[in-house]
Design a protein around this motif. Sequence first.
Motif, short mmCIF file in Angstrom:
data_model
loop_
_atom_site.label_atom_id
_atom_site.label_comp_id
_atom_site.label_asym_id
_atom_site.label_seq_id
_atom_site.Cartn_x
_atom_site.Cartn_y
_atom_site.Cartn_z
N PHE A 148 0.83 -1.21 0.00
CA PHE A 148 0.00 0.00 0.00
C PHE A 148 0.86 1.25 0.00
CE2 PHE A 148 -2.35 3.46 1.96
CZ PHE A 148 -3.55 3.42 1.27
N GLU A 149 1.96 1.25 0.74
CA GLU A 149 2.82 2.42 0.81
C GLU A 149 3.45 2.72 -0.55
OE1 GLU A 149 2.73 -0.03 2.91
OE2 GLU A 149 2.75 0.70 4.98
N ILE A 150 3.84 1.66 -1.27
CA ILE A 150 4.41 1.86 -2.61
C ILE A 150 3.36 2.42 -3.55
CG2 ILE A 150 5.46 0.69 -4.59
CD1 ILE A 150 6.53 -1.40 -2.59
N GLU A 151 2.16 1.85 -3.49
CA GLU A 151 1.07 2.33 -4.34
C GLU A 151 0.77 3.80 -4.06
OE1 GLU A 151 -1.51 -1.73 -5.16
OE2 GLU A 151 -1.85 -0.60 -3.30
N GLU A 152 0.72 4.16 -2.81
CA GLU A 152 0.42 5.55 -2.44
C GLU A 152 1.53 6.47 -2.96
OE1 GLU A 152 -1.63 8.71 -1.31
OE2 GLU A 152 -2.41 6.66 -1.13
N LEU A 153 2.79 6.03 -2.88
CA LEU A 153 3.91 6.83 -3.36
C LEU A 153 3.79 7.07 -4.87
CD1 LEU A 153 7.66 6.39 -2.47
CD2 LEU A 153 6.95 6.52 -4.84
N VAL A 154 3.54 5.99 -5.61
CA VAL A 154 3.47 6.11 -7.07
C VAL A 154 2.27 6.93 -7.50
CG1 VAL A 154 3.16 4.81 -9.22
CG2 VAL A 154 4.76 3.98 -7.48
N TYR A 155 1.10 6.63 -6.94
CA TYR A 155 -0.11 7.33 -7.38
C TYR A 155 -0.14 8.78 -6.94
CZ TYR A 155 -1.79 2.74 -8.80
OH TYR A 155 -1.92 1.53 -9.41
N THR A 156 0.51 9.10 -5.83
CA THR A 156 0.65 10.49 -5.44
C THR A 156 1.45 11.26 -6.49
OG1 THR A 156 0.48 10.00 -3.07
CG2 THR A 156 1.56 12.07 -3.69
N ALA A 157 2.53 10.63 -6.95
CA ALA A 157 3.35 11.27 -8.00
C ALA A 157 2.54 11.44 -9.29
CB ALA A 157 4.59 10.44 -8.26
N VAL A 158 1.71 10.45 -9.62
CA VAL A 158 0.84 10.56 -10.80
C VAL A 158 -0.06 11.79 -10.67
CG1 VAL A 158 -1.08 9.51 -12.05
CG2 VAL A 158 0.85 8.10 -11.35
N GLY A 159 -0.68 11.94 -9.50
CA GLY A 159 -1.57 13.07 -9.28
C GLY A 159 -0.85 14.40 -9.35
N GLU A 160 0.36 14.45 -8.82
CA GLU A 160 1.13 15.69 -8.83
C GLU A 160 1.41 16.17 -10.25
OE1 GLU A 160 4.66 14.95 -6.59
OE2 GLU A 160 3.60 14.75 -4.68
N LEU A 161 1.59 15.22 -11.18
CA LEU A 161 1.93 15.57 -12.56
C LEU A 161 0.71 15.55 -13.49
CD1 LEU A 161 5.39 13.80 -12.99
CD2 LEU A 161 4.89 16.16 -12.40
N GLY A 162 -0.49 15.47 -12.90
CA GLY A 162 -1.70 15.57 -13.69
C GLY A 162 -2.01 14.36 -14.53
N GLY A 163 -1.63 13.16 -14.04
CA GLY A 163 -1.84 11.94 -14.82
C GLY A 163 -3.03 11.14 -14.34
N SER A 164 -3.14 9.93 -14.90
CA SER A 164 -4.23 9.00 -14.58
C SER A 164 -3.67 7.76 -13.90
CB SER A 164 -4.96 8.59 -15.85
OG SER A 164 -5.80 7.47 -15.61
N VAL A 165 -4.30 7.33 -12.81
CA VAL A 165 -3.84 6.15 -12.08
C VAL A 165 -4.14 4.87 -12.85
CG1 VAL A 165 -4.05 7.28 -9.84
CG2 VAL A 165 -5.97 5.93 -10.72
N SER A 166 -4.95 4.95 -13.89
CA SER A 166 -5.22 3.77 -14.71
C SER A 166 -5.25 4.16 -16.18
CB SER A 166 -6.54 3.10 -14.33
OG SER A 166 -6.77 1.97 -15.15
N ALA A 167 -4.27 3.65 -16.93
CA ALA A 167 -4.23 3.96 -18.36
C ALA A 167 -5.08 2.98 -19.15
CB ALA A 167 -2.80 3.92 -18.86
#
Length: 458
Positions: free
Chosen positions: A395-414
């Motif tokens: 969960f911690e890894i997922e939160e780290l990656v998806y937080t970065a996705v949000g910061e750069l205006g991306g989508s958590v699911s392509a």
Amino acid sequence: MPHLQQTLEQLRAALGDAAVVTGAAINQRHYSDWTGHAPACPAAVLLPRRTEDVAAALRICNAARQTIVPQGGMTGLAGGAVPRETDIALSLERMHGIEEIDPAAAAISVWAGTTLQEIQHAALDAGFLFPLDLGARGSCQIGGNIATNAGGNAVIRYGMTRDLVLGLEVVLADGRVLNLLNKMIKNNCGYDLKQCFIGSEGTLGVITRAILKLAPLPGETTTLLCALPDYASAVSLLRRVQRSVGTPQAYELMWQDFFCLGVSWLESPVAPMSLDYPLYVLLESAAARERLEQALEDAINAGEVVDAVLASSQAQAHALWKIREATGEFPLRMTPLNFDVSLPIGQIGDFAELCRQRLEQRWPGNRSVYFGHIGDRNLHLTVDCDSLPQPAPVFEIEELVYTAVGELGGSVSAEHGIGLLKRDFLHHSVSHEARQAMQQLKDCYDPNGILNPGKILG
């Protein structure tokens, strides 16, 4: 249990005894998808053969407030078809086959349970291409591909599944059948209702039939592997190729970590070029070979490409693709935690470096690899959980990656959907107001909440 037994009796009366499977007779493949997440034996599996069967089943279940989980080929990677023990699974596997190929309309009509590979072969036999292509082509079903808006290798040229769907037949939770079948590209008769169900993961209705768009056969393709000095060169090379010879069939970017891993796993682990470059791109084009060679020469002169291998045969092209297809070995050689995200194309290089830095800061010595179809803004990131403290802090890894996705205006699911596995991270990409609107749509189409409960919105 009495309530469930009464519902099952009604279902047997409507569909026939053979179409309602319970207990030990349920095949374990209905327990979970390819992720193996939270496997559970559903209360029953329904095996309808006709749209009328699906409509009858949903009417009965809706009246009883009995939850239903639609299932296709069970090749999903987001837990979107995983049932609970109290759910009834609705499998479309018996609703398969090609109904019609219309050469004039360049369209194919199919049942939802038809495998992607069957559709591809039928299209080829008729002199066309159905361009959706996934590694799970032999098992995945087109209904599931549509319900998850699947992507695959050729999105850069042909678009997502959404772009290949002309019409649908859908059964709503209360058993009403929506005939949205259509062979036209231009059709502006009010709301395009079929779009509600593409990518909805079976939470709004059950797709039973589809009319799909076919493409002309592309002719002979050329495969090219290039080594690049930096991420900016990957974008500029893509634009150069598009200007010079047209949009390629595939444009697969591999960071050095992934490329080295892929080469090391080959049956004969001999690299086609040096392993010392930062990035590698595997490009496939149907353009004339001479024009592609000229574009390559121009890219080399511009410093966008520092080394290249142009496949001289199908065998060599296949060997180059084997490096990219190392992902099929991930479950056998590591404990992979896979991410499927999309970002603005100019941000993908920064995102990869940001994730690598944050992962290393948090878990020094971890192993992660990066690759993707960047032409369609899709990046895949895999973290090897075997390289992390145990038990792996998933969960911690997922939160780290998806937080970065949000910061750069991306989508958590392509391209894999939300399902169960990304539900808790949807807020990184979808605003509160948009999630409220999604919930209103769900409440409208499925007011009793019987369809695929817990998926996407919870």
